[in-house]
Design a protein around this motif. Structure first.
Motif, PDB file in Angstrom:
ATOM      1  N   SER A 176       9.080 134.547 -38.346  1.00 17.59           N
ATOM      2  CA  SER A 176       9.828 133.646 -38.000  1.00 17.59           C
ATOM      3  C   SER A 176      11.654 133.689 -38.126  1.00 17.59           C
ATOM      4  N   ARG A 177      11.682 134.639 -38.772  1.00 18.92           N
ATOM      5  CA  ARG A 177      13.247 135.057 -39.111  1.00 18.92           C
ATOM      6  C   ARG A 177      13.952 135.573 -37.904  1.00 18.92           C
ATOM      7  N   GLN A 178      13.040 136.369 -36.944  1.00 20.48           N
ATOM      8  CA  GLN A 178      13.991 136.704 -35.654  1.00 20.48           C
ATOM      9  C   GLN A 178      13.474 135.804 -34.709  1.00 20.48           C
ATOM     10  N   ARG A 179      12.829 134.917 -34.533  1.00 20.96           N
ATOM     11  CA  ARG A 179      12.351 134.233 -33.207  1.00 20.96           C
ATOM     12  C   ARG A 179      11.588 132.994 -33.923  1.00 20.96           C
ATOM     13  N   THR A 180      11.302 132.304 -32.700  1.00 22.64           N
ATOM     14  CA  THR A 180      10.753 130.736 -33.021  1.00 22.64           C
ATOM     15  C   THR A 180       9.205 131.113 -33.134  1.00 22.64           C
ATOM     16  N   VAL A 181       8.602 130.485 -34.345  1.00 20.94           N
ATOM     17  CA  VAL A 181       7.424 130.847 -34.387  1.00 20.94           C
ATOM     18  C   VAL A 181       6.536 129.133 -34.218  1.00 20.94           C
ATOM     19  N   ILE A 182       5.742 128.640 -33.243  1.00 21.67           N
ATOM     20  CA  ILE A 182       5.107 127.643 -33.221  1.00 21.67           C
ATOM     21  C   ILE A 182       3.671 127.788 -33.734  1.00 21.67           C
ATOM     22  N   VAL A 183       3.335 126.795 -34.718  1.00 25.80           N
ATOM     23  CA  VAL A 183       2.175 126.702 -35.234  1.00 25.80           C
ATOM     24  C   VAL A 183       1.500 125.410 -34.868  1.00 25.80           C
ATOM     25  N   ILE A 184       0.591 125.280 -34.053  1.00 20.11           N
ATOM     26  CA  ILE A 184      -0.314 123.951 -33.530  1.00 20.11           C
ATOM     27  C   ILE A 184      -1.442 123.930 -34.458  1.00 20.11           C
ATOM     28  N   THR A 185      -1.606 122.717 -35.242  1.00 24.46           N
ATOM     29  CA  THR A 185      -2.526 122.687 -36.050  1.00 24.46           C
ATOM     30  C   THR A 185      -3.045 121.107 -36.108  1.00 24.46           C
ATOM     31  N   GLN A 186      -4.337 120.945 -36.400  1.00 29.33           N
ATOM     32  CA  GLN A 186      -4.781 119.313 -36.688  1.00 29.33           C
ATOM     33  C   GLN A 186      -5.087 119.376 -38.120  1.00 29.33           C
ATOM     34  N   ASN A 187      -5.032 120.418 -38.807  1.00 27.31           N
ATOM     35  CA  ASN A 187      -4.964 120.148 -40.361  1.00 27.31           C
ATOM     36  C   ASN A 187      -3.726 120.034 -40.912  1.00 27.31           C
ATOM     37  N   GLU A 188      -3.485 118.624 -41.411  1.00 26.84           N
ATOM     38  CA  GLU A 188      -2.472 118.027 -41.945  1.00 26.84           C
ATOM     39  C   GLU A 188      -2.174 118.900 -43.301  1.00 26.84           C
ATOM     40  N   ALA A 189      -3.171 119.111 -44.096  1.00 24.10           N
ATOM     41  CA  ALA A 189      -2.945 119.811 -45.473  1.00 24.10           C
ATOM     42  C   ALA A 189      -2.558 121.267 -45.305  1.00 24.10           C
ATOM     43  N   PHE A 190      -3.156 121.971 -44.229  1.00 26.40           N
ATOM     44  CA  PHE A 190      -2.391 123.238 -44.083  1.00 26.40           C
ATOM     45  C   PHE A 190      -0.921 123.163 -43.437  1.00 26.40           C
ATOM     46  N   ALA A 191      -0.652 122.241 -42.621  1.00 27.54           N
ATOM     47  CA  ALA A 191       0.655 121.886 -41.963  1.00 27.54           C
ATOM     48  C   ALA A 191       1.717 121.697 -43.252  1.00 27.54           C
ATOM     49  N   ASP A 192       1.363 120.923 -44.373  1.00 26.29           N
ATOM     50  CA  ASP A 192       2.105 120.471 -45.511  1.00 26.29           C
ATOM     51  C   ASP A 192       2.422 121.853 -46.220  1.00 26.29           C
ATOM     52  N   LYS A 193       1.675 122.836 -46.217  1.00 26.44           N
ATOM     53  CA  LYS A 193       1.882 124.028 -46.954  1.00 26.44           C
ATOM     54  C   LYS A 193       2.715 125.060 -46.060  1.00 26.44           C
ATOM     55  N   LEU A 194       3.069 124.801 -45.075  1.00 28.33           N
ATOM     56  CA  LEU A 194       3.696 125.734 -44.232  1.00 28.33           C
ATOM     57  C   LEU A 194       5.473 125.478 -44.534  1.00 28.33           C
ATOM     58  N   PRO A 195       6.111 126.422 -44.566  1.00 24.41           N
ATOM     59  CA  PRO A 195       7.557 126.014 -44.756  1.00 24.41           C
ATOM     60  C   PRO A 195       8.361 125.887 -43.581  1.00 24.41           C
ATOM     61  N   ALA A 196       8.101 124.957 -42.928  1.00 28.84           N
ATOM     62  CA  ALA A 196       8.787 124.538 -41.652  1.00 28.84           C
ATOM     63  C   ALA A 196       9.930 124.594 -41.356  1.00 28.84           C
ATOM     64  N   ALA A 197      10.924 125.004 -40.297  1.00 23.13           N
ATOM     65  CA  ALA A 197      12.222 124.533 -40.192  1.00 23.13           C
ATOM     66  C   ALA A 197      12.088 123.404 -39.258  1.00 23.13           C
ATOM     67  N   SER A 198      11.219 123.092 -38.576  1.00 21.90           N
ATOM     68  CA  SER A 198      11.080 121.663 -37.856  1.00 21.90           C
ATOM     69  C   SER A 198       9.624 121.478 -37.690  1.00 21.90           C
ATOM     70  N   ARG A 199       9.277 120.179 -37.778  1.00 22.72           N
ATOM     71  CA  ARG A 199       7.962 119.511 -37.578  1.00 22.72           C
ATOM     72  C   ARG A 199       7.772 118.435 -36.628  1.00 22.72           C
ATOM     73  N   PHE A 200       6.821 118.498 -35.742  1.00 22.54           N
ATOM     74  CA  PHE A 200       6.314 117.585 -34.762  1.00 22.54           C
ATOM     75  C   PHE A 200       4.996 116.964 -35.100  1.00 22.54           C
ATOM     76  N   ASP A 201       4.991 115.690 -35.386  1.00 27.23           N
ATOM     77  CA  ASP A 201       3.758 114.982 -35.524  1.00 27.23           C
ATOM     78  C   ASP A 201       3.453 114.112 -34.367  1.00 27.23           C
ATOM     79  N   LEU A 202       2.261 114.525 -33.753  1.00 29.01           N
ATOM     80  CA  LEU A 202       1.898 113.750 -32.554  1.00 29.01           C
ATOM     81  C   LEU A 202       0.602 113.024 -32.710  1.00 29.01           C
TER      82      LEU A 202
END
Length: 542
Positions: free
Chosen positions: A516-542
């Motif tokens: 993600s240093r050179q481009r946007t990396v979108i990680v789609i997941t239904q695992n909230e615990a995994f999402a919380d561990k990622l150093p996200a620059a942006s987060r969308f909760d749907l």
């Protein structure tokens, strides 16, 4: 980066994304995560969806990325596409068939390549590593765009097959033309020999024969005149001889009469009466002598006239013979003249026909030369096609591009393994020469130190997952957006990491952070615990 969706698959959403960094999209199944961040983007950019389901009309999808802006509006009948680059309108097209090729050309990839290099799901994560060697090669060829070589190679081979057939037909034509040329040459040579024989067998020239004929005709005229003179001479000689014969007969009778009148009183020759026997005797003797002299003269005249007659007859016969000789000479000369004239006409006709044959030889030679030149040109074309086939084949330019692509993929895969702090390294190999001299059409994966020397197949399940992920992210790095776009297309990982172990999460987080240093990396997941561990620059909760 801005995604806009308007009534797309029953949803209306808009999302602002950064040009680079890690974006996490978390939510339950059916929340529309993939719809908003995969399908809407795919439809706006390419007019297709990964689910192969198009939205109901009316629907609008808009994407802005770097300098590119594309808006796609689906109506009842037509789909309108408008797009711009750097704020400059590139046009508006009714229907995707007109605008899409230009958009694909600007991006440097089509929908299929975009799916293979930018969008990944759990089903696709081991697609490359678990594939067969030949399938892996086909996938990498699509990523590298080498399928264009297949189309070009097929065109070359089709042209080669057409050329082979054409050269077969041409060879048959050349063979036929050669036979026709050889036959024309032989016919012309034979006819030329016959013409030369006609010329060599000719006799005396017609003008000379005509001159001699005129001379013989003149001689015949003279001989006929001479013959007529001899005929007249013979007629006169015969008359004189006849008269001489009459005189000779009369002289003989006179001699006979004088001899018989010796005892008569009257001379039987002249009728005189004698007085005495002495007078009678003297007269008879004188008459007898005169008769004898007349007989001798008549005999001489008769002999002379007979000789004259014989001379005239002989001369007449000689002239008649000369006339026949002249007539025979004239007939011979007339025949010779007619024969020479016929020979001359035949020679002229043969010369004319020989010219026609020689023209045919020239035409056959020209036809043969033209076909030979065409054959040489087709031969050069065949060499060019063979060269093109070699360039496009396994050992040609595509092989070098494949090797280069493999080197790039190997380097990016090992970089991803290094980001995950994995000690293993992969080695990718392309086509290899067999013992029989042919080439294998495959890509094989070697691994060290994992696998016990058996490569990917010898690795454990956990090792395979790490290699799969590294290979997957390595593939993503093979596509680089054009400089004119001003940004990289985002990478989308759709529910790929939900089943990772806690230990693997840290490695994946490090890997995704590096990407993600050179481009946007979108990680789609239904695992909230995994999402919380990622150093996200942006987060969308749907």
């Amino acid at each position: 980066m801005l995604f806009l969706t308007d009534q797309f698959l029953g949803q209306t959403r808009a999302h602002q994304l950064p040009d680079s960094g890690l974006v996490v999209v978390q939510g339950e199944n059916g929340a529309g995560k993939s719809t908003s961040f995969v399908e809407a983007f795919a439809y706006a950019l390419f007019g297709q969806t990964t689910r192969e389901v198009l939205p109901e009309h009316p629907a609008r999808a808009t994407v802005e990325i770097g300098s590119l802006r594309v808006e796609r509006l689906r109506g009842k009948r037509e789909t309108a596409v408008s797009w711009s680059v750097g704020g400059v309108e590139q046009g508006k097209a009714e229907g995707a068939s007109k605008a899409q090729p230009r958009i694909n050309a600007f991006l440097g990839l089509d929908f299929e390549t975009w799916q293979q290099t930018c969008v990944f799901s759990i089903e696709k994560i081991a697609r490359f590593t678990s594939a067969k060697d030949s399938e892996r090669k086909a996938l990498l060829e699509r990523l590298l765009g080498l399928q264009r070589f297949d189309a070009a190679l097929q065109l070359v081979r089709d042209e080669k097959n057409a050329l082979v057939q054409k050269r077969r037909v041409l060879a048959a034509k050349i063979e036929g033309a050669q036979r026709a040329y050889d036959l024309a040459v032989k016919t012309a040579v034979d006819y030329e020999a016959a013409t030369e024989w006609i010329g060599s067998s000719a006799g005396e020239p017609v003008p000379e024969l005509a001159q001699r004929l005129a001379q013989w005709k003149s001689a015949l005229k003279d001989r006929r005149s001479q013959h007529e003179a001899m005929v007249e001479c013979t007629r006169i000689a015969r008359r004189i001889a006849s008269e001489a014969l009459g005189g000779l007969v009369a002289a003989r009778q006179a001699v006979q009469g004088t001899a018989a009148a010796v005892n008569g009183l009257v001379c039987e020759a002249c009728g005189r009466e004698f007085d005495t026997s002495e007078e009678q005797s003297a007269h008879l003797e004188a008459a007898h002598d005169k008769a004898v002299n007349a007989l001798a003269l008549a005999q001489t005249m008769h002999t002379s006239a007979s000789e004259k007659q014989r001379f005239c007859e002989t001369a007449e016969m000689g002239k008649l013979k000369e006339i026949k000789e002249a007539e025979e000479a004239i007939r011979t000369l007339e025949w010779n003249i007619a024969e020479e004239q016929r020979r001359d006409q035949e020679a002229a006709r043969m010369e004319e026909h020989l010219g026609v044959l020689q023209q045919q030889v020239a035409e056959r030679a020209e036809e043969l030369a033209e076909l030979t030149n065409v054959s040489r040109a087709e031969g050069r074309k065949a060499d060019e096609i063979a060269g093109a086939e070699a360039v496009l084949g396994l050992k040609g330019a595509r092989a070098r591009l494949m090797v280069r692509g493999l080197e790039d993929l190997e380097a990016s895969t090992n970089a991803s393994l290094a980001d995950m702090l994995v000690p293993a390294r992969v080695m990718l190999g392309a086509a290899r020469a067999k013992t029989d001299g042919t080439m294998t059409d495959e890509i094989h994966i070697g691994v060290t130190p994992w696998g016990g020397g058996n490569g990917y197949k010898g690795c454990s399940g956990g090792e395979r997952k790490r290699i799969d992920l590294a290979m997957l992210t390595g593939i993503t790095r093979m596509y680089v957006s054009p400089p004119a776009l001003g940004a990289q297309l985002p990478l989308v990982f759709d529910d790929v990491f939900d089943t990772l172990s806690p230990k693997s999460v840290d490695a994946v987080a490090a890997l995704l952070t590096g990407l993600s240093r050179q481009r946007t990396v979108i990680v789609i997941t239904q695992n909230e615990a995994f999402a919380d561990k990622l150093p996200a620059a942006s987060r969308f909760d749907l």
